[in-house]
Design a protein around this motif. Structure first.
Motif, short mmCIF file in Angstrom:
data_model
loop_
_atom_site.label_atom_id
_atom_site.label_comp_id
_atom_site.label_asym_id
_atom_site.label_seq_id
_atom_site.Cartn_x
_atom_site.Cartn_y
_atom_site.Cartn_z
N MET A 1 34.27 -1.22 39.61
CA MET A 1 32.92 -1.00 40.15
C MET A 1 32.99 -0.62 41.62
N ARG A 2 32.07 0.23 42.03
CA ARG A 2 31.84 0.51 43.44
C ARG A 2 30.64 -0.32 43.87
N HIS A 25 38.04 -3.68 42.25
CA HIS A 25 36.73 -3.16 42.60
C HIS A 25 36.75 -2.60 44.02
N ASP A 46 27.88 1.80 42.06
CA ASP A 46 27.57 1.32 40.72
C ASP A 46 26.55 0.20 40.76
N THR A 74 20.03 2.59 41.37
CA THR A 74 21.24 1.77 41.30
C THR A 74 20.84 0.31 41.08
N VAL A 117 25.85 -3.11 35.42
CA VAL A 117 26.47 -1.79 35.36
C VAL A 117 26.52 -1.28 33.92
N ASN A 121 24.78 2.13 32.71
CA ASN A 121 25.56 3.21 32.08
C ASN A 121 25.01 3.57 30.70
#
Length: 230
Positions: A1-2, A25, A46, A74, A117, A121
């Motif tokens: 993950m960002r 991450h 993310d 986000t 997330v 997605n």
């Protein structure tokens, strides 16, 4: 993950870096609300971890501006010491997707972020939702009826997306409340006012067209195709 961390406490920031970076991450950090808004607009993350009690521009205002002004979708998890039901509802109404109270478990925090997330997605695969004259791009937050741009509130966008995904199936009041407030709906009938605002935008603004948002009294709401019977 960002992960973008908008948090002014250096000890908390260091703790999050120590836990998440060894797991692979990627983290970025902003120490003020204004800096966090700038970072969120400059790069794609993310998920965002947002402190509720930032100096100057607090977390609620940061979240509101992310949703209403930057149209940023986000996922946002608010991390704060405020633990009353009112505080949680206020955070969710401002546009947060989840809410975790300090002190917290890092394992739980990671699990919640991963869940946010995953949901984001999954929904991104259906970025443009269409039904009848309505369409909504969930990536750009552009909603239109018959090609004309609709200006909605953050809750209006969420309700429209839920109704479009289900259309022409009925969406119950409980389903919409879950979409807007998760497991902590307000005590007042706030849903009615949000439905009224959505109806003003998608129906009342088109007086020569057939209404598309239909109320099923006592049960819920659904969209109808204005031209389906023609």
């Amino acid at each position: 993950m960002r992960i973008l961390i908008i948090e002014d406490n250096p000890d908390i920031v260091a703790n999050l870096y120590e836990y998440f970076e060894p797991l692979g991450h990627q983290l970025d950090n902003a120490r003020t609300g204004h800096a966090g808004l700038a970072r969120a607009s400059e790069e794609q993350f993310d998920v965002i971890v947002l402190d509720g009690m930032l100096p100057g521009l607090d977390g609620l205002e940061v979240c509101r501006q992310l949703r209403e002004e930057q149209h940023c979708n986000t996922p946002v998890l608010m991390l704060t010491a405020r633990d009353t039901v009112h505080d949680k509802v206020t955070g969710l109404r401002a546009g947060a997707d989840d809410y975790l109270v300090k002190p917290y478990s890092l394992i739980e925090l990671e699990a919640r972020l991963l869940a946010l997330v995953r949901r984001a997605n999954a929904s991104s695969h259906e970025q443009v939702l269409r039904f009848g004259e309505l369409e909504f791009d969930t990536g750009t937050f552009e909603a239109r009826r018959s090609g004309q741009r609709l200006e909605l509130t953050p809750f209006g966008y969420k309700m429209l997306a839920a109704l479009l995904r289900a259309a022409p199936r009925l969406v119950t009041r409980e389903e919409l409340e879950q979409e807007l407030w998760k497991d902590e709906p307000p005590l007042s009938d706030a849903l009615r006012s949000h439905i009224h605002a959505l109806r003003q935008a998608i129906d009342k603004a088109f007086p020569t067209s057939q209404p598309m948002l239909i109320t099923v009294p006592g049960i819920g709401y659904r969209l109808v195709d204005a031209h389906a019977s023609e």
